[in-house]
Scaffold this motif. Structure first.
Motif, PDB file in Angstrom:
ATOM      1  N   LEU A 136     -11.801  10.150   8.730  1.00 21.32           N
ATOM      2  CA  LEU A 136     -10.915  10.420   7.590  1.00 21.32           C
ATOM      3  C   LEU A 136     -10.456   9.094   6.988  1.00 21.32           C
ATOM      4  O   LEU A 136     -10.024   8.202   7.724  1.00 21.32           O
ATOM      5  N   ALA A 137     -10.612   8.972   5.668  1.00 21.54           N
ATOM      6  CA  ALA A 137     -10.310   7.681   5.017  1.00 21.54           C
ATOM      7  C   ALA A 137      -9.311   7.865   3.868  1.00 21.54           C
ATOM      8  O   ALA A 137      -9.430   8.803   3.080  1.00 21.54           O
ATOM      9  N   GLU A 138      -8.361   6.972   3.843  1.00 18.76           N
ATOM     10  CA  GLU A 138      -7.369   6.952   2.741  1.00 18.76           C
ATOM     11  C   GLU A 138      -7.409   5.577   2.109  1.00 18.76           C
ATOM     12  O   GLU A 138      -7.445   4.570   2.835  1.00 18.76           O
ATOM     13  N   ARG A 139      -7.396   5.524   0.775  1.00 16.35           N
ATOM     14  CA  ARG A 139      -7.389   4.209   0.106  1.00 16.35           C
ATOM     15  C   ARG A 139      -6.126   3.465   0.484  1.00 16.35           C
ATOM     16  O   ARG A 139      -5.024   3.972   0.284  1.00 16.35           O
ATOM     17  N   ASP A 140      -6.332   2.267   0.994  1.00 16.53           N
ATOM     18  CA  ASP A 140      -5.188   1.514   1.513  1.00 16.53           C
ATOM     19  C   ASP A 140      -4.185   1.168   0.421  1.00 16.53           C
ATOM     20  O   ASP A 140      -2.970   1.259   0.627  1.00 16.53           O
ATOM     21  N   ASP A 141      -4.696   0.766  -0.774  1.00 19.88           N
ATOM     22  CA  ASP A 141      -3.783   0.374  -1.853  1.00 19.88           C
ATOM     23  C   ASP A 141      -2.948   1.556  -2.320  1.00 19.88           C
ATOM     24  O   ASP A 141      -1.736   1.448  -2.546  1.00 19.88           O
ATOM     25  N   GLN A 142      -3.611   2.741  -2.413  1.00 23.09           N
ATOM     26  CA  GLN A 142      -2.871   3.925  -2.865  1.00 23.09           C
ATOM     27  C   GLN A 142      -1.833   4.347  -1.828  1.00 23.09           C
ATOM     28  O   GLN A 142      -0.705   4.696  -2.153  1.00 23.09           O
ATOM     29  N   ARG A 143      -2.241   4.281  -0.600  1.00 21.62           N
ATOM     30  CA  ARG A 143      -1.355   4.658   0.497  1.00 21.62           C
ATOM     31  C   ARG A 143      -0.134   3.727   0.532  1.00 21.62           C
ATOM     32  O   ARG A 143       1.012   4.162   0.660  1.00 21.62           O
ATOM     33  N   TYR A 144      -0.406   2.427   0.324  1.00 22.23           N
ATOM     34  CA  TYR A 144       0.666   1.429   0.337  1.00 22.23           C
ATOM     35  C   TYR A 144       1.626   1.665  -0.831  1.00 22.23           C
ATOM     36  O   TYR A 144       2.843   1.646  -0.681  1.00 22.23           O
ATOM     37  N   ARG A 145       1.015   1.923  -1.996  1.00 30.39           N
ATOM     38  CA  ARG A 145       1.865   2.118  -3.187  1.00 30.39           C
ATOM     39  C   ARG A 145       2.670   3.406  -3.104  1.00 30.39           C
ATOM     40  O   ARG A 145       3.805   3.489  -3.565  1.00 30.39           O
ATOM     41  N   LEU A 146       2.048   4.423  -2.523  1.00 28.51           N
ATOM     42  CA  LEU A 146       2.754   5.696  -2.363  1.00 28.51           C
ATOM     43  C   LEU A 146       3.989   5.504  -1.471  1.00 28.51           C
ATOM     44  O   LEU A 146       5.087   5.962  -1.795  1.00 28.51           O
ATOM     45  N   GLU A 192       3.928   4.255   7.354  1.00 25.43           N
ATOM     46  CA  GLU A 192       2.598   4.052   7.930  1.00 25.43           C
ATOM     47  C   GLU A 192       2.353   5.088   9.038  1.00 25.43           C
ATOM     48  O   GLU A 192       1.303   5.736   9.103  1.00 25.43           O
ATOM     49  N   LYS A 193       3.384   5.250   9.881  1.00 30.76           N
ATOM     50  CA  LYS A 193       3.256   6.224  10.982  1.00 30.76           C
ATOM     51  C   LYS A 193       3.109   7.641  10.428  1.00 30.76           C
ATOM     52  O   LYS A 193       2.328   8.446  10.932  1.00 30.76           O
ATOM     53  N   LEU A 194       3.862   7.888   9.354  1.00 35.32           N
ATOM     54  CA  LEU A 194       3.829   9.222   8.739  1.00 35.32           C
ATOM     55  C   LEU A 194       2.446   9.529   8.160  1.00 35.32           C
ATOM     56  O   LEU A 194       1.910  10.625   8.337  1.00 35.32           O
ATOM     57  N   PHE A 195       1.888   8.532   7.497  1.00 35.75           N
ATOM     58  CA  PHE A 195       0.543   8.715   6.920  1.00 35.75           C
ATOM     59  C   PHE A 195      -0.492   8.915   8.033  1.00 35.75           C
ATOM     60  O   PHE A 195      -1.395   9.746   7.904  1.00 35.75           O
ATOM     61  N   ASN A 196      -0.342   8.155   9.115  1.00 37.00           N
ATOM     62  CA  ASN A 196      -1.264   8.310  10.233  1.00 37.00           C
ATOM     63  C   ASN A 196      -1.139   9.706  10.844  1.00 37.00           C
ATOM     64  O   ASN A 196      -2.122  10.341  11.211  1.00 37.00           O
ATOM     65  N   GLN A 197       0.109  10.164  10.893  1.00 32.19           N
ATOM     66  CA  GLN A 197       0.371  11.514  11.413  1.00 32.19           C
ATOM     67  C   GLN A 197      -0.318  12.562  10.536  1.00 32.19           C
ATOM     68  O   GLN A 197      -0.887  13.524  11.025  1.00 32.19           O
ATOM     69  N   ARG A 198      -0.274  12.287   9.226  1.00 33.57           N
ATOM     70  CA  ARG A 198      -0.906  13.221   8.279  1.00 33.57           C
ATOM     71  C   ARG A 198      -2.416  13.255   8.504  1.00 33.57           C
ATOM     72  O   ARG A 198      -3.039  14.320   8.459  1.00 33.57           O
ATOM     73  N   LEU A 199      -3.014  12.100   8.783  1.00 31.55           N
ATOM     74  CA  LEU A 199      -4.456  12.058   9.040  1.00 31.55           C
ATOM     75  C   LEU A 199      -4.792  12.872  10.295  1.00 31.55           C
ATOM     76  O   LEU A 199      -5.786  13.609  10.331  1.00 31.55           O
TER      77      LEU A 199
END
Lengths: 275, 470
Positions: B144-154, B36-43
């Protein structure tokens, strides 16, 4: 996803594992063969598959209340099986340690072994039917979603592994305690499990409006949340409900009272015999 | 505990599974937080990129009447449902809340409040994880928006790579524990085999060399027990030998004195005949008890050898010729030449007792048939008479010591003590044979069948000559 699968499977497996474990230990302590467990497992697995396979037909039956009626009936039959087992176990509650030590070798006339084994098969088989059917339905839902299937299966396997491991450890912990202590423990578990299942019957009947719902009598969700790990564990062990309605409490006592009466009656009988 | 191995395997696998899976769940939850932190960092990195590209054109975009739609190149093939790509969309909004630019999947309205931070927003039928960040130089806001389900599954698909092997490893661990414990308990199995393979009379001490430390106390206790047992057997044997001598001699003397008395007394009183009968009965009983003791497994010291059963039967029949002629009995013998592995003396006792019973219970002028058959790898000895037979419900009981059918009311004149068939059963058990009592093919009578394992051809190649002679 994985955590959801773990929780769902664990919740179902834990309850079934507890019932299987305690009845297997009962068989062992009373010197029965453990072969009945195979019959119960086969019966439970086949019934669960049938329940899962016809889930939609069952759900649509009786004006859309079929699922709740089926669940209530299964809970009711398990409670009945527990009462039968408790009735056979109760005479042993107040035996002397010496009498209990020889139980496994002697055919105690008070104990009708065949009836006790039949009740144990029904209790395990029907519990498995209900619990495993929910797992079939849950995991079956992912069959068409390959991207989620691995996560669901892994979660299911972890839930199953944790539940079965706890069952195995509990089995050996119970095997090594004395027969006398185990009989007390078994009787207490039967009371708690019967009470918990009875509240589930009330819950099912409340859901379909057969019983009037009312405001909860109390709310202990701040103390133990139903959806926490501890809440899930208590649900599996004693059918914990943080905010039960009055009707659930009445159902609880309806199931528990016969067992308590049987226990007190045996205690009085033994006391009179010694007098 | 019915099996130490099963107990250990189940308990160890349960403990390992519990520890492993609890660690897996803990690891999963921790990894999901990290992801989660990594994805937030990417955003946040995407914000840096947009800050590099867009603020310079803020005036230009704010004058446009409609927002510019940015067509992002496809990251995955159409229909690809793999979890390798998380859908990333963005909006650029002016300070006044006017939409300046958006990516294709974004709606034309600003999707959330212009409040710096992370939010969840629902649009396009999905739940999106949105980062709202101010652009540099006061040039609006980026959403900036990321699909939550895709992000979770990734995130989950990456973590599952670590968790799934743990699940697969459990059955393998279970198998390995089973195998290793098998090796561990092998000395116990070896010790059990050694005890099992021993003859009843083999009371040698157990070899403690190469024995695991845990088993040495057991072996020492067993050796001590064997030593005491051996001493006890020796005492009993000595007693049996002494008793045989001490009892036989006075009984023989009594017999002689009784015979003398019968010659000296004229007329002979009835009680003197009864005395003689009593002495004979006592002599028979003592012989039978000694025989029973001699053939008991604990005291049976002789080694088994190939024995010609047919020759032995013939020899016993010849020996019984006086008794046969005394009652005018007809005896028929037929069969193959059969060899069995056994003790010739014990087998002779068996045949003697069976034939003796047949003679005893057959009425005068009766018939006795003896057969020795070879049936594949089995040898069957049959003794059949036309006496009264044994009722079916009594056929098991007659093997009990001192049990006498109907109180042994027969008119053979031969004394009986209810030990003959017990001795027969003992010899049968000693040779691991089977005995069966049924009705004879005569109108009345008993058929006794004793089934032995036939001698293997290898053992027949060098049969014991002494046994052959018998």
């Amino acid at each position: 996803m994985m955590v959801d699968a773990i929780l769902l499977v664990l919740r179902e497996v834990l309850e079934a594992a507890l019932i299987i474990t305690i009845l297997m230990v009962m068989s062992r302590k009373l010197g029965f063969s453990l072969h009945w467990i195979l019959v119960a497992l086969v019966m439970g697995t086949l019934s669960s598959w049938a329940l899962a396979h016809y889930a939609y037909t069952i759900a649509d039956a009786l004006g859309g209340t079929g699922q709740e009626w089926t669940n209530a009936l299964l809970y009711f039959m398990v409670v009945l099986a527990f009462i039968v087992i408790a009735a056979f176990i109760a005479p042993l509650l107040f035996n002397t340690p010496h009498q209990l030590r020889h139980l496994a070798r002697e055919d105690t006339p008070r104990l009708n072994r065949q009836l006790l084994v039949a009740a144990a098969i029904f209790a395990v088989g029907l519990s498995l039917a209900r619990e495993v059917a929910e797992i079939w339905i849950y995991l079956g839902g992912f069959a068409q979603q390959p991207d989620k299937l691995e996560s669901a299966l892994t979660g299911g396997a972890i839930g199953l592994g944790i539940g079965a491991s706890l069952g195995a450890i509990t089995y050996y912990l119970l095997v090594f305690i004395s027969v006398r202590r185990f009989i007390y423990l078994l009787f207490s578990f039967l009371i708690l499990l019967s009470g918990g299942l009875a509240t589930q019957i009330a819950k099912q009947l409340l859901q379909i409006g057969v019983l009037d719902s009312a405001a909860p009598l109390w709310d202990t969700s701040r103390l133990v949340n139903e959806h926490s790990w501890l809440g899930e564990l208590l649900y599996a062990l004693i059918g914990y409900d943080s905010s039960p309605s009055a009707i659930q409490v009445i159902f609880y006592w309806l199931a528990v009272t016969p067992l308590i009466v049987i226990g007190i009656w045996q205690w009085r009988r033994r006391k009179l015999a010694h007098a | 505990m019915k099996s130490i191995r099963v107990f250990l395997v189940i308990l160890l696998v349960a403990i390992i599974t519990l520890a492993n899976f609890a660690a897996a769940v803990r690891g999963y939850l921790g990894s999901m937080d990290e992801a989660e932190k990594l994805f937030n960092q990417r955003l946040l990195q995407q914000v840096d990129l947009l800050n590099y590209l867009l603020p310079g054109r803020y005036q230009e975009f704010s004058q446009n009447s409609a927002p510019l739609v940015y067509n992002a190149p496809a990251k995955a093939a159409p229909g690809d449902t793999s979890t390798r790509v998380a859908d990333l969309q963005f909006q650029w909004v002016s300070n006044e809340g006017k939409l300046l630019m958006r990516s294709t999947a974004m709606p034309d309205e600003v999707i959330s409040d212009l409040r710096s931070g992370y939010q969840f927003v629902n649009f396009n039928h999905y739940r999106w994880h949105v980062l709202v960040a101010p652009a540099v130089n006061n040039s609006g806001w980026y959403l900036l928006a990321e699909r939550d389900d895709q992000r979770y599954r990734l995130a989950e698909s990456m973590i599952l790579q670590a968790v799934t092997p743990m699940v697969i490893a459990i059955p393998i661990i279970g198998f390995v524990i089973w195998w290793v414990l098998g090796i561990g308990v092998r000395p116990v199995a070896r010790l059990t085999e050694e005890f099992h393979a021993r003859e009843a009379t083999d009371l040698r001490a157990i070899d403690q060399q190469d024995m695991p430390a845990e088993l040495i106390p057991l072996a020492q206790s067993a050796n001590e027990l064997l030593r005491r047992l051996g001493a006890s057997f020796m005492r009993e044997q000595r007693f049996a030998g002494d008793a045989a001598h001490e009892l036989r001699t006075p009984i023989a003397a009594l017999n002689i004195h009784c015979e003398n008395l019968l010659h000296e007394l004229q007329p002979v009183p009835e009680s003197a005949y009864k005395l003689q009968q009593g002495i004979k009965r006592m002599s028979y009983l003592v012989e039978q008890i000694l025989l029973l003791n001699k053939t008991s497994p604990d005291h049976f010291m002789s080694q088994f050898q190939p024995v010609n059963l047919t020759a032995l039967v013939k020899q016993v029949i010849v020996g019984a010729s006086d008794a046969l002629s005394h009652k005018d009995l007809q005896i028929e013998f037929d069969g193959d030449t059969c060899w069995v592995n056994g003790d010739a003396a014990a087998l002779e006792t068996l045949i003697n007792n069976l034939l003796g019973n047949a003679i005893k219970y057959s009425s005068a002028n009766g018939q006795i048939v003896v057969h020795t058959w070879r049936r594949g790898d089995q040898v069957v000895l049959e003794v059949m008479d036309n006496g009264p037979g044994i009722p079916a419900d009594q056929r098991e009981r007659v093997f009990d010591r001192f049990y006498r059918l109907h109180g042994d009311r027969h008119n053979s004149g031969t004394p009986g003590c209810g030990l003959g068939l017990s001795i027969v059963k003992q010899v049968v058990d000693l040779h691991q044979a089977r005995i069966n009592l049924t009705e004879s093919s005569f109108p009345t009578g008993l058929l006794v069948q004793v089934t032995f394992s036939a001698c293997s051809p290898q053992s027949l190649s060098a049969p014991n000559e002494g046994a052959k002679e018998k």
